[in-house]
Each structure stands twice: as C-alpha cells, then as structure tokens.
Design an enzyme around this catalytic site. Structure first.
Site, short mmCIF file in Angstrom:
data_model
loop_
_atom_site.label_atom_id
_atom_site.label_comp_id
_atom_site.label_asym_id
_atom_site.label_seq_id
_atom_site.Cartn_x
_atom_site.Cartn_y
_atom_site.Cartn_z
CB SER A 104 13.45 26.91 -3.81
OG SER A 104 13.10 25.66 -3.30
CG ASP A 251 5.67 28.18 -2.28
OD1 ASP A 251 5.71 27.02 -1.82
OD2 ASP A 251 6.71 28.85 -2.49
CG HIS A 273 8.34 26.55 -4.85
ND1 HIS A 273 8.63 27.27 -3.72
CD2 HIS A 273 9.50 25.91 -5.20
CE1 HIS A 273 9.90 27.07 -3.39
NE2 HIS A 273 10.44 26.26 -4.28
CG ASP A 275 2.77 30.86 -10.47
OD1 ASP A 275 2.97 30.23 -11.52
OD2 ASP A 275 1.68 30.90 -9.87
CB ILE A 283 2.11 29.17 -17.98
CG1 ILE A 283 2.46 29.00 -19.47
CG2 ILE A 283 0.63 28.87 -17.76
CD1 ILE A 283 2.28 27.58 -19.97
#
Length: 307
Positions: A104, A251, A273, A275, A283
């Site tokens: 990011s 994303d 984003h 994941d 998860i």
C-alpha cells in the site's frame, strides 16, 4: 538386490540433503525489510501486519526486519523515518543493502528511500502499492475539502486512529497527519511525488516501469478482487470502497494500473488489499495462491537474481 540397495542409498542421500536445502529457499543476499501501509503497524500483540509472513520467510533462510513508520503521514515523512531505520538495520546486521517490500503506502515510502539513497537498497517491491494514486483518496479530498468542519472532524478521527495503532504496536514519537497522507495518496499528490522520484514508475497509463534504475531492481504484484471471503469482516468495507474506481480493476483501495512498478509479476490475483498481507488473520481467498506463498516465491526470485 543391487537395484534395491541403489534406490535405498539414493533415498538416504536425499533425506540427508533435504534439511539443508529446504532452509535456504528464501535466503536472499541482502536482508528483507517489510514496510507497512497507512494505518499499519509492525505487530499488535500476536497479530502481525504482514500476518505470518516474516516467520515463513525466516524459516526458509531469509533475514527479515519489520519497521514502524507513522501510521498516517506523507510519503516523504514516512520515507525519512524508514531511511533512519534502514541505516540502523544495516549497522546492526553488517549488510550493505536491503530489499524493501512495501504494501500500500509502504510502496512509495520504500521508493523514497531507494530514490534518495540508492546505495543502500538492492530492490524495491510494491505489493498493492499506491504508485499513481488512489481514487479513494481522491473521493475523500473531493467530498470533504480541506478546512470544512467535516474534513476537520475526519482528519482528527484519522489522526487519533493512526496514533492509537502506533501506540498499540509499541511505538511512540512519530506524529500523525492524515490529511498529508490523503494528499500524498491522491492522484495529484502521487503525480507530484513521481516527478521527484520517478524510478520504476511506468511512463504509460498501465504498463511496466524500468526493471532497474540507479542500481535498484523494481518489482510489483497486486490483487484485483475486492470481495474474497464471506467470513472476513474487512471485505464488505473493501467492496464499498471499490465503487470509487468506476468499474476499473482494483483490490478495494488501489487500482490495478496504479499498483504497477518496475517488473509486474502479476496484477490480477484474486485478492483484495487485506489479502495481500494475509489479513484478516489469514482469512483470505481459498481459491487463490496463499499470500504467504507469494512472499516466499518472491524472496526466492530475489535470491536467484543475486539480491
């Protein structure tokens, strides 16, 4: 009998060699430094920002360092904070360079260091990086102009959240400036930043950038599926923010084209984003390559490139 003994000897030899080779898959020449994004942290208790990724890399032979920069501030401020920590890592480890992997806003933060001190950086890898701005930041700045009451309230809340996240992760000191972060993450702010630090940035709208610049190798990968797991509490929010991109692949927070930097490994993983850093607590999309595997594979890629 002779054939059987030959086969048995081969098996014994394989078992003898396996432990030694299994632990070197991610053993890069230079240490790996993981750089978090906005509102990020190194770890809060047992929960890491890059969830279970550092331990997986270390198990395969990599030297991995986590850094803590301001949870919300401009690329330049965060970049200077990262530069200070990179120097500390090099001094402590004895290494000459580092491999920076930024998620990011961690991508432009890492790019800043590589731009101002390329002699200290072997590679920069952008994971879901905001390299050409985010429509989400554009919407925030457009809907809530600077100076308005709503903008002031939002910035105060965001600054408080940034400070709280930093405090929980054991940090202290770096000031939070969410408005500066939003401006840096906007399309206009990213354009300004890229003019000063153009290394690895594609010159076309959605192409690849230079694979190497000033001795630094550049890579990127990203997801393109905002909603991936019904049980992940973050996914509904990312599905909502994805609407800001008006149908363009994204994303949830970063468009596919904006994520490109240097050599694009892949830009359409079925990940959002969160994941991309194996969140929330692992998860992720069950029908896509596990994010931890991607980091291991990339460390091996860096290793094979002599980095």
């Amino acid at each position: 009998m002779k054939t059987w003994m030959t086969w048995l000897s081969a098996c014994v030899l394989a078992l003898a060699v396996w432990p030694a080779t299994a632990g070197t898959y991610s053993q890069t020449k230079h240490p790996i430094v993981l750089v978090h994004g906005i509102f990020g942290f190194d770890n809060i208790g047992p929960v890491e920002y890059f969830y279970r990724i550092p331990s997986a890399l270390r198990a395969d032979g990599a030297k991995v360092y986590l850094v803590q920069v301001a949870a919300s501030n401009s690329h330049e401020v965060r970049g200077e904070q990262l530069l200070t920590q990179v120097k500390q890592i090099l001094a402590a480890s004895g290494a000459s360079k580092v491999n920076l992997i930024g998620h990011s806003q961690g991508s432009p933060t890492a790019r800043y260091v590589a731009s101002v001190r390329p002699d200290l950086v072997a590679s920069v890898t952008s994971v879901g990086g905001v390299n050409k701005g985010s429509a989400v930041a554009d919407v925030m700045l457009g809907v809530l102009p600077a100076g308005t009451l709503s903008n002031t309230v939002l910035v105060s809340i965001a600054n408080g959240l940034g400070g709280f996240m930093h405090l929980l992760s054991g940090g202290s000191g770096p000031s939070q400036d969410s408005l500066a972060a939003a401006k840096s993450l906007s399309t206009a702010g990213s354009l300004k930043f890229n003019m000063a630090h153009p290394e690895g940035v594609p010159t076309t709208a959605c192409g690849e950038g230079a694979y190497a610049a000033r001795g630094v190798a550049y890579y990127s990968w990203s997801g393109a599926k905002p909603y991936t797991n019904f049980f992940d509490i973050v996914d509904p929010a990312l599905a909502l923010t994805s609407l800001a991109f008006s149908g363009a692949k994204n994303d949830g927070l970063v468009s596919t084209c904006s994520s490109h930097l240097g050599r694009v490994i892949r830009d359409n993983y079925r990940m959002n984003h969160a994941d991309e850093i194996n969140q929330t607590i692992g998860i992720v999309n069950l029908f896509e390559t596990n994010p931890v595997t991607l980091y291991r594979q990339h460390a091996n890629r860096l290793k094979n490139a002599g980095l």
